[in-house]
Write a protein that holds these residues in place. Sequence first.
Motif, PDB file in Angstrom:
ATOM      1  N   SER A 582       9.961   2.316 -14.571  1.00  0.00           N
ATOM      2  CA  SER A 582       9.323   0.996 -14.646  1.00  0.00           C
ATOM      3  C   SER A 582       8.220   0.899 -13.612  1.00  0.00           C
ATOM      4  CB  SER A 582      10.368  -0.106 -14.404  1.00  0.00           C
ATOM      5  OG  SER A 582      10.944   0.017 -13.112  1.00  0.00           O
ATOM      6  N   ALA A 583       7.319  -0.086 -13.835  1.00  0.00           N
ATOM      7  CA  ALA A 583       6.204  -0.274 -12.905  1.00  0.00           C
ATOM      8  C   ALA A 583       6.703  -0.772 -11.556  1.00  0.00           C
ATOM      9  CB  ALA A 583       5.196  -1.253 -13.513  1.00  0.00           C
ATOM     10  N   ASN A 584       7.762  -1.585 -11.563  1.00  0.00           N
ATOM     11  CA  ASN A 584       8.309  -2.100 -10.288  1.00  0.00           C
ATOM     12  C   ASN A 584       8.859  -0.952  -9.449  1.00  0.00           C
ATOM     13  OD1 ASN A 584       9.151  -3.850  -8.336  1.00  0.00           O
ATOM     14  ND2 ASN A 584      10.975  -4.540  -9.412  1.00  0.00           N
ATOM     15  N   GLU A 585       9.521   0.007 -10.084  1.00  0.00           N
ATOM     16  CA  GLU A 585      10.062   1.153  -9.340  1.00  0.00           C
ATOM     17  C   GLU A 585       8.951   1.990  -8.715  1.00  0.00           C
ATOM     18  OE1 GLU A 585      12.493   3.548 -11.793  1.00  0.00           O
ATOM     19  OE2 GLU A 585      12.983   5.010 -10.221  1.00  0.00           O
ATOM     20  N   ILE A 586       7.867   2.182  -9.460  1.00  0.00           N
ATOM     21  CA  ILE A 586       6.746   2.937  -8.903  1.00  0.00           C
ATOM     22  C   ILE A 586       6.118   2.204  -7.727  1.00  0.00           C
ATOM     23  CG2 ILE A 586       4.465   3.878  -9.440  1.00  0.00           C
ATOM     24  CD1 ILE A 586       5.431   4.239 -12.309  1.00  0.00           C
ATOM     25  N   GLU A 587       5.953   0.856  -7.846  1.00  0.00           N
ATOM     26  CA  GLU A 587       5.330   0.088  -6.764  1.00  0.00           C
ATOM     27  C   GLU A 587       6.216   0.066  -5.519  1.00  0.00           C
ATOM     28  OE1 GLU A 587       4.266  -3.750  -8.022  1.00  0.00           O
ATOM     29  OE2 GLU A 587       2.952  -4.155  -6.314  1.00  0.00           O
ATOM     30  N   MET A 588       7.543  -0.026  -5.691  1.00  0.00           N
ATOM     31  CA  MET A 588       8.445   0.001  -4.542  1.00  0.00           C
ATOM     32  C   MET A 588       8.386   1.356  -3.834  1.00  0.00           C
ATOM     33  SD  MET A 588       9.815  -2.964  -4.253  1.00  0.00           S
ATOM     34  CE  MET A 588      11.171  -2.590  -3.133  1.00  0.00           C
ATOM     35  N   LEU A 589       8.272   2.433  -4.602  1.00  0.00           N
ATOM     36  CA  LEU A 589       8.183   3.768  -3.999  1.00  0.00           C
ATOM     37  C   LEU A 589       6.882   3.925  -3.229  1.00  0.00           C
ATOM     38  CD1 LEU A 589       9.462   6.570  -3.734  1.00  0.00           C
ATOM     39  CD2 LEU A 589       8.293   7.222  -5.835  1.00  0.00           C
ATOM     40  N   LEU A 590       5.774   3.382  -3.755  1.00  0.00           N
ATOM     41  CA  LEU A 590       4.499   3.457  -3.039  1.00  0.00           C
ATOM     42  C   LEU A 590       4.529   2.622  -1.757  1.00  0.00           C
ATOM     43  CD1 LEU A 590       2.020   3.207  -6.060  1.00  0.00           C
ATOM     44  CD2 LEU A 590       2.680   5.252  -4.795  1.00  0.00           C
ATOM     45  N   MET A 591       5.190   1.487  -1.808  1.00  0.00           N
ATOM     46  CA  MET A 591       5.255   0.629  -0.623  1.00  0.00           C
ATOM     47  C   MET A 591       6.146   1.233   0.461  1.00  0.00           C
ATOM     48  SD  MET A 591       5.471  -3.118  -2.506  1.00  0.00           S
ATOM     49  CE  MET A 591       5.643  -3.982  -0.943  1.00  0.00           C
ATOM     50  N   ARG A 592       7.091   2.084   0.096  1.00  0.00           N
ATOM     51  CA  ARG A 592       7.961   2.715   1.100  1.00  0.00           C
ATOM     52  C   ARG A 592       7.240   3.790   1.901  1.00  0.00           C
ATOM     53  NH1 ARG A 592      12.782   4.987  -2.093  1.00  0.00           N
ATOM     54  NH2 ARG A 592      12.921   6.221  -0.184  1.00  0.00           N
ATOM     55  N   LEU A 593       6.096   4.285   1.389  1.00  0.00           N
ATOM     56  CA  LEU A 593       5.362   5.367   2.073  1.00  0.00           C
ATOM     57  C   LEU A 593       3.964   4.892   2.400  1.00  0.00           C
ATOM     58  CD1 LEU A 593       6.477   8.247  -0.292  1.00  0.00           C
ATOM     59  CD2 LEU A 593       7.404   7.746   1.979  1.00  0.00           C
ATOM     60  N   PRO A 594       3.817   4.053   3.432  1.00  0.00           N
ATOM     61  CA  PRO A 594       2.480   3.517   3.740  1.00  0.00           C
ATOM     62  C   PRO A 594       1.527   4.566   4.291  1.00  0.00           C
ATOM     63  CG  PRO A 594       4.064   2.843   5.399  1.00  0.00           C
ATOM     64  CD  PRO A 594       4.854   3.526   4.355  1.00  0.00           C
ATOM     65  N   ARG A 595       2.087   5.674   4.856  1.00  0.00           N
ATOM     66  CA  ARG A 595       1.192   6.695   5.392  1.00  0.00           C
ATOM     67  C   ARG A 595       0.655   7.632   4.313  1.00  0.00           C
ATOM     68  NH1 ARG A 595       4.221   8.542  11.008  1.00  0.00           N
ATOM     69  NH2 ARG A 595       4.116   6.513  12.032  1.00  0.00           N
ATOM     70  N   MET A 596       1.204   7.586   3.113  1.00  0.00           N
ATOM     71  CA  MET A 596       0.715   8.414   2.017  1.00  0.00           C
ATOM     72  C   MET A 596      -0.103   7.610   1.002  1.00  0.00           C
ATOM     73  SD  MET A 596       3.891  10.959   1.138  1.00  0.00           S
ATOM     74  CE  MET A 596       2.947  11.751  -0.136  1.00  0.00           C
ATOM     75  N   PHE A 597       0.259   6.328   0.804  1.00  0.00           N
ATOM     76  CA  PHE A 597      -0.425   5.518  -0.192  1.00  0.00           C
ATOM     77  C   PHE A 597      -0.791   4.162   0.438  1.00  0.00           C
ATOM     78  CE2 PHE A 597       0.825   8.487  -3.346  1.00  0.00           C
ATOM     79  CZ  PHE A 597       2.130   8.860  -3.039  1.00  0.00           C
ATOM     80  N   LYS A 598      -2.008   3.740   0.175  1.00  0.00           N
ATOM     81  CA  LYS A 598      -2.447   2.442   0.685  1.00  0.00           C
ATOM     82  C   LYS A 598      -2.983   1.606  -0.471  1.00  0.00           C
ATOM     83  CE  LYS A 598      -7.129   3.942   1.954  1.00  0.00           C
ATOM     84  NZ  LYS A 598      -8.092   4.029   3.069  1.00  0.00           N
ATOM     85  N   GLN A 599      -2.896   0.287  -0.276  1.00  0.00           N
ATOM     86  CA  GLN A 599      -3.285  -0.657  -1.313  1.00  0.00           C
ATOM     87  C   GLN A 599      -4.568  -1.367  -0.904  1.00  0.00           C
ATOM     88  OE1 GLN A 599      -0.314  -3.586  -2.079  1.00  0.00           O
ATOM     89  NE2 GLN A 599      -1.039  -4.053  -4.142  1.00  0.00           N
ATOM     90  N   GLU A 600      -5.555  -1.394  -1.824  1.00  0.00           N
ATOM     91  CA  GLU A 600      -6.842  -2.038  -1.555  1.00  0.00           C
ATOM     92  C   GLU A 600      -7.163  -3.027  -2.667  1.00  0.00           C
ATOM     93  OE1 GLU A 600      -9.056   1.637   0.818  1.00  0.00           O
ATOM     94  OE2 GLU A 600      -9.871   0.867  -1.082  1.00  0.00           O
ATOM     95  N   PHE A 601      -7.953  -4.050  -2.295  1.00  0.00           N
ATOM     96  CA  PHE A 601      -8.360  -5.068  -3.262  1.00  0.00           C
ATOM     97  C   PHE A 601      -9.855  -4.935  -3.491  1.00  0.00           C
ATOM     98  CE2 PHE A 601      -4.505  -7.517  -3.585  1.00  0.00           C
ATOM     99  CZ  PHE A 601      -3.818  -7.191  -2.421  1.00  0.00           C
ATOM    100  N   THR A 602     -10.243  -4.905  -4.767  1.00  0.00           N
ATOM    101  CA  THR A 602     -11.657  -4.807  -5.133  1.00  0.00           C
ATOM    102  C   THR A 602     -12.014  -5.972  -6.047  1.00  0.00           C
ATOM    103  OG1 THR A 602     -11.094  -3.427  -7.038  1.00  0.00           O
ATOM    104  CG2 THR A 602     -11.625  -2.278  -4.996  1.00  0.00           C
ATOM    105  N   GLY A 603     -13.285  -6.374  -5.974  1.00  0.00           N
ATOM    106  CA  GLY A 603     -13.748  -7.471  -6.818  1.00  0.00           C
ATOM    107  C   GLY A 603     -13.613  -8.821  -6.126  1.00  0.00           C
TER     108      GLY A 603
END
Length: 623
Positions: A582-603
């Motif tokens: 699920s998309a929620n599972e992928i987002e939780m996994l990305l949020m657990r690893l802030p040094r590997m994945f970061k979130q940016e806002f565009t627009g």
Amino acid sequence: LLAAADGLGSIAIDTTQLNMSVTDPTAWATAMNNLGMVPVGLAGQQLVTDSICVPGFDPSLSMMTGITPINPMIPGMGLVPPPPPTDVPVVKEIIHCKSCTLFPPNPNLPPPSTRERPPGCKTVFVGGLPENATEEIIQEVFEQCGDITAIRKSKKNFCHIRFAEEFMVDKAIYLSGYRMRLGSSTDKKDSGRLHVDFAQARDDFYEWECKQRMLAREERHRRKMEEDRLRPPSPPAIMHYSEHEAALLAEKLKDDSKFSEAITVLLTWIERGEVNRRSANQFYSMVQSANSHVRRLMNEKAAHEQEMEQAKESFKNALTGILTQFEQIVAVFNASTRQKAWDHFSKAQRKNIDIWRKHSEELRNAHSEQLMGIRREEEMEMSDDDSGDNPSKKLRVDDSALAAQAYALKEENDSLRWQLDAYRNEVELLKQEKGQLFRTEESLTKDQQLQFLQQTMQGMQQQLLSIQEELNNKKSELEQAKEEQTHTQAMLKVLQEQLKSAKELAEINGHDESQANEINVLTVALVNQDREKNSEKRSPGLKSEKEALLIGIISTFLHVHPFGANIEYLWSYMQQLDSRISANEIEMLLMRLPRMFKQEFTGVGATLEKRWKFCAFEGIKTI
């Protein structure tokens, strides 16, 4: 009178095809030469040699000889002469004898038929003889074909003639169809048309069987001699065991040149059961001597392995030199495709240069992949060999691996740069062609190609920038690892000096052992704390193998999307691999690893979009 008229008619017909007069005395010699025979009292060269008709080995009696049967009637096998060429007509002439004359048949008539030739045939059937023909006249006519061994004449105008050899039968068959006339008589009883055919006789078949048996015996003898010649020699006989032979064998076991022979004898003695209580000591000493050669064999193996490593190193160096020359050749082609030099070449020259450049790039890439494969194999061998060594050696291996990765990235960077130059040259060529041509359908397709190439060039530039950034990160990573290594070694030396000084002070001041133990405990705690920090930096907190697999796939996907991707795009890609995620599972996994994945806002406003980017290389710098 009718027979005489018939004979005169045949003479009148045949004289038109003769090269000489009928009354020519040399006609008999010419006819015999056509038959391949030498006439009596005349010397001349035979047109058909006897060697053609001499029969060869014909193993058709498979039951007697055991050899695969062959049809004896096949032309060219020795029993039957090869058929005459069809395009050359056979001209038969009149044959004059002392007591009779032979007139040839009409050339327009078909050749006389014959039965199938029996094997080993030496006897012929002669029919159509004149009623007044005697045995002497028959012998006079047919002895020109060869030696006659027997003539059996019948009262019904036919006879059987047996020759000495098989090839003589072929000459007698030639006379079939001739009209025979005794003297100059025109009586019907003094003339007749000869019919010569093969006859089946028991004597001929018996002689032929005997000859075939003899040839089969000779063939078996020849094959046996050939097998004996090709058979490998028997191994030398091994002597029986005795104390004297055992002493000699012990000396041979100590000699490297005779070791192979001696060890075979020792193995045979042991298998024969020569070992007993009395000879056990001697056998033990010989076995001990055999064991002493193990070290020599290991040294030889090490020497061969060293030679193999040297050969590998020389091959790698030669391959590196070849790759360098390929790079230079490709650089020459790339320089030739630039606008300053490209405009001066003709269209055919440009086509050839382009073909050569592509071929050289393919060869260069193949050699580069081969060289990288050799280096990867060496790195794997080094990692396998050094897996159980000390930590400092592991750090050196990590440094070499990072250096190898940096070198590989540099080579890939160079190849991408060359590809980018080639794309630029192609774009320039398309621009020139676009300016020279009118706005037709072809120009529209070229515009589309130009746009596609521009998009490809932009993607290549972005990939080149990302690879350059990755190369810089690797270099900084390598420098940081070296600094950590020096810092760790320096800290270890300082702690050792502090421990030594603390122990000396404890001994001088007379402190008890509890204070020394406290110092040791403090030192160990500092070292363990340093190790725990390093382990926290190196190992991420993962719960299962599935999460590690998801992290690898997501990292690869975001790495090829340098501008990031939203969670819906990432979830649609992962759905193709695992439909239960699920998309929620992928987002939780990305949020657990802030040094590997970061979130940016565009627009801005309604176009505001949230994207995830891969930042592990930036996170390594800050760790």
